[in-house]
Design a protein around this motif. Sequence first.
Motif, PDB file in Angstrom:
ATOM      1  N   ARG A 159      -1.089   4.244  -0.408  1.00 35.00           N
ATOM      2  CA  ARG A 159      -1.615   3.125   0.383  1.00 35.00           C
ATOM      3  C   ARG A 159      -0.492   2.183   0.800  1.00 35.00           C
ATOM      4  O   ARG A 159      -0.440   1.721   1.945  1.00 35.00           O
ATOM      5  N   ALA A 160       0.412   1.886  -0.107  1.00 33.31           N
ATOM      6  CA  ALA A 160       1.525   0.994   0.210  1.00 33.31           C
ATOM      7  C   ALA A 160       2.449   1.599   1.253  1.00 33.31           C
ATOM      8  O   ALA A 160       2.929   0.897   2.160  1.00 33.31           O
ATOM      9  N   ALA A 161       2.695   2.903   1.152  1.00 27.29           N
ATOM     10  CA  ALA A 161       3.592   3.555   2.108  1.00 27.29           C
ATOM     11  C   ALA A 161       3.032   3.466   3.525  1.00 27.29           C
ATOM     12  O   ALA A 161       3.773   3.171   4.483  1.00 27.29           O
ATOM     13  N   TYR A 162       1.746   3.687   3.677  1.00 24.99           N
ATOM     14  CA  TYR A 162       1.156   3.608   5.006  1.00 24.99           C
ATOM     15  C   TYR A 162       1.073   2.169   5.509  1.00 24.99           C
ATOM     16  O   TYR A 162       1.195   1.918   6.710  1.00 24.99           O
ATOM     17  N   GLN A 163       0.896   1.227   4.590  1.00 19.72           N
ATOM     18  CA  GLN A 163       0.931  -0.167   4.998  1.00 19.72           C
ATOM     19  C   GLN A 163       2.332  -0.550   5.470  1.00 19.72           C
ATOM     20  O   GLN A 163       2.489  -1.290   6.448  1.00 19.72           O
ATOM     21  N   LEU A 164       3.349  -0.043   4.810  1.00 20.31           N
ATOM     22  CA  LEU A 164       4.726  -0.287   5.252  1.00 20.31           C
ATOM     23  C   LEU A 164       4.962   0.282   6.650  1.00 20.31           C
ATOM     24  O   LEU A 164       5.657  -0.329   7.472  1.00 20.31           O
ATOM     25  N   LEU A 165       4.377   1.443   6.932  1.00 15.75           N
ATOM     26  CA  LEU A 165       4.487   1.994   8.289  1.00 15.75           C
ATOM     27  C   LEU A 165       3.854   1.053   9.304  1.00 15.75           C
ATOM     28  O   LEU A 165       4.412   0.826  10.392  1.00 15.75           O
ATOM     29  N   GLU A 212       3.634  -2.048   9.055  1.00 13.01           N
ATOM     30  CA  GLU A 212       4.499  -3.223   9.147  1.00 13.01           C
ATOM     31  C   GLU A 212       5.843  -2.891   9.802  1.00 13.01           C
ATOM     32  O   GLU A 212       6.740  -3.736   9.828  1.00 13.01           O
ATOM     33  N   ASN A 213       5.974  -1.666  10.297  1.00 14.02           N
ATOM     34  CA  ASN A 213       7.213  -1.206  10.940  1.00 14.02           C
ATOM     35  C   ASN A 213       8.409  -1.236   9.991  1.00 14.02           C
ATOM     36  O   ASN A 213       9.550  -1.413  10.424  1.00 14.02           O
ATOM     37  N   ASN A 214       8.132  -1.041   8.713  1.00 12.70           N
ATOM     38  CA  ASN A 214       9.202  -0.986   7.709  1.00 12.70           C
ATOM     39  C   ASN A 214       9.361   0.462   7.266  1.00 12.70           C
ATOM     40  O   ASN A 214       9.037   0.828   6.135  1.00 12.70           O
ATOM     41  N   ASN A 215       9.846   1.287   8.186  1.00 11.68           N
ATOM     42  CA  ASN A 215       9.979   2.715   7.896  1.00 11.68           C
ATOM     43  C   ASN A 215      10.951   2.990   6.763  1.00 11.68           C
ATOM     44  O   ASN A 215      10.762   3.930   5.977  1.00 11.68           O
ATOM     45  N   ALA A 216      11.990   2.180   6.647  1.00  8.00           N
ATOM     46  CA  ALA A 216      13.005   2.421   5.613  1.00  8.00           C
ATOM     47  C   ALA A 216      12.389   2.342   4.226  1.00  8.00           C
ATOM     48  O   ALA A 216      12.624   3.212   3.378  1.00  8.00           O
ATOM     49  N   ASN A 217      11.592   1.302   3.970  1.00  7.18           N
ATOM     50  CA  ASN A 217      10.963   1.176   2.665  1.00  7.18           C
ATOM     51  C   ASN A 217       9.857   2.206   2.469  1.00  7.18           C
ATOM     52  O   ASN A 217       9.619   2.665   1.348  1.00  7.18           O
ATOM     53  N   ALA A 218       9.172   2.579   3.549  1.00  7.10           N
ATOM     54  CA  ALA A 218       8.150   3.619   3.445  1.00  7.10           C
ATOM     55  C   ALA A 218       8.786   4.933   3.017  1.00  7.10           C
ATOM     56  O   ALA A 218       8.246   5.650   2.155  1.00  7.10           O
ATOM     57  N   ILE A 219       9.936   5.259   3.584  1.00  4.33           N
ATOM     58  CA  ILE A 219      10.655   6.483   3.208  1.00  4.33           C
ATOM     59  C   ILE A 219      11.127   6.399   1.768  1.00  4.33           C
ATOM     60  O   ILE A 219      10.983   7.366   0.999  1.00  4.33           O
ATOM     61  N   GLU A 220      11.677   5.260   1.380  1.00  4.63           N
ATOM     62  CA  GLU A 220      12.184   5.115   0.019  1.00  4.63           C
ATOM     63  C   GLU A 220      11.056   5.231  -1.002  1.00  4.63           C
ATOM     64  O   GLU A 220      11.216   5.851  -2.062  1.00  4.63           O
ATOM     65  N   LEU A 221       9.899   4.648  -0.680  1.00  4.28           N
ATOM     66  CA  LEU A 221       8.750   4.738  -1.575  1.00  4.28           C
ATOM     67  C   LEU A 221       8.254   6.179  -1.666  1.00  4.28           C
ATOM     68  O   LEU A 221       7.873   6.651  -2.748  1.00  4.28           O
ATOM     69  N   THR A 222       8.304   6.900  -0.562  1.00  6.42           N
ATOM     70  CA  THR A 222       7.887   8.298  -0.563  1.00  6.42           C
ATOM     71  C   THR A 222       8.876   9.163  -1.337  1.00  6.42           C
ATOM     72  O   THR A 222       8.482  10.095  -2.050  1.00  6.42           O
ATOM     73  N   SER A 230       7.696   8.630   9.957  1.00  7.22           N
ATOM     74  CA  SER A 230       8.919   7.822   9.903  1.00  7.22           C
ATOM     75  C   SER A 230      10.095   8.524  10.557  1.00  7.22           C
ATOM     76  O   SER A 230      11.233   8.082  10.427  1.00  7.22           O
ATOM     77  N   ASN A 231       9.809   9.644  11.239  1.00  7.49           N
ATOM     78  CA  ASN A 231      10.874  10.435  11.877  1.00  7.49           C
ATOM     79  C   ASN A 231      11.895  10.935  10.856  1.00  7.49           C
ATOM     80  O   ASN A 231      13.089  11.021  11.149  1.00  7.49           O
ATOM     81  N   ALA A 232      11.397  11.270   9.659  1.00  7.67           N
ATOM     82  CA  ALA A 232      12.253  11.817   8.610  1.00  7.67           C
ATOM     83  C   ALA A 232      11.857  13.270   8.355  1.00  7.67           C
ATOM     84  O   ALA A 232      11.578  13.676   7.222  1.00  7.67           O
ATOM     85  N   TYR A 233      11.866  14.061   9.430  1.00  2.94           N
ATOM     86  CA  TYR A 233      11.411  15.448   9.349  1.00  2.94           C
ATOM     87  C   TYR A 233      12.237  16.272   8.369  1.00  2.94           C
ATOM     88  O   TYR A 233      11.693  17.095   7.621  1.00  2.94           O
ATOM     89  N   GLU A 234      13.545  16.056   8.332  1.00  2.00           N
ATOM     90  CA  GLU A 234      14.385  16.834   7.434  1.00  2.00           C
ATOM     91  C   GLU A 234      14.044  16.567   5.979  1.00  2.00           C
ATOM     92  O   GLU A 234      14.145  17.465   5.136  1.00  2.00           O
ATOM     93  N   LYS A 235      13.652  15.344   5.668  1.00  4.34           N
ATOM     94  CA  LYS A 235      13.195  15.047   4.306  1.00  4.34           C
ATOM     95  C   LYS A 235      11.860  15.733   4.017  1.00  4.34           C
ATOM     96  O   LYS A 235      11.587  16.145   2.891  1.00  4.34           O
ATOM     97  N   ALA A 236      11.034  15.855   5.048  1.00  2.00           N
ATOM     98  CA  ALA A 236       9.714  16.452   4.861  1.00  2.00           C
ATOM     99  C   ALA A 236       9.782  17.954   4.636  1.00  2.00           C
ATOM    100  O   ALA A 236       8.958  18.523   3.911  1.00  2.00           O
TER     101      ALA A 236
END
Length: 203
Positions: free
Chosen positions: A76-82, A84-94, A122-128
């Motif tokens: 839930r927090a990760a999607y809320q960060l998205l 909020e346009n905070n992709n960096a923290n969303a990626i870090e939380l993931t 978050s455009n982090a396809y390589e991480k996915a």
Amino acid sequence: LEDYMQLEGLGLRIVPQKNPSDLQNYGIVGSGKVHTEKLFDNVMNKFKWGNFDNERLFVDRSYQPSVQTMQLSIRRAAYQLLRENNNANAIELTDKFFEAFPNMNFAYDYRTWPMIGVYLQSNAYEKAKPHIETLARNTADNLEYYLSLSEEIIESSYRTETMLSYNTMESIVQEVSRRNDPDFLKQIEGLFAPYLIQEGIRD
């Protein structure tokens, strides 16, 4: 009081303003709003993971409610960060989610796809990609098992699981097909080849 809650980690704080939520499928974890800054700090810096993030262990099903609460809070927090346009923290939380809940102790299944979705959004396809591959292998293994059963057993005991596995397979193939990644797509389609022509079981 559900509309007066604020999710900060494993706990919800009662706050003096109304924060209605439409996340009914999250249970109590979906109540109120998310304080992303506090939740991020708690998960990243304060949570202890009991060593199931490092050692191969048997996690008994009786722990599932606690595990699911942690997972849903982070999701839930990760999607809320998205939002909020905070992709960096969303990626870090993931990143932390997959570090804390490794496949060796918490086998990836249909519930894993939304967290992979954070990377994708978050455009982090390589991480996915490595997580997509693990989920694809697990999903193919599950389908192999379900389809080894008689139709009667599937209908009585595994209908939902079979449908969820097919849905996950479809989501993975569709998502990878959208990417300019033909080698990975070929690998994924190879894993699912025996099942892409057997989807009639869902009808």
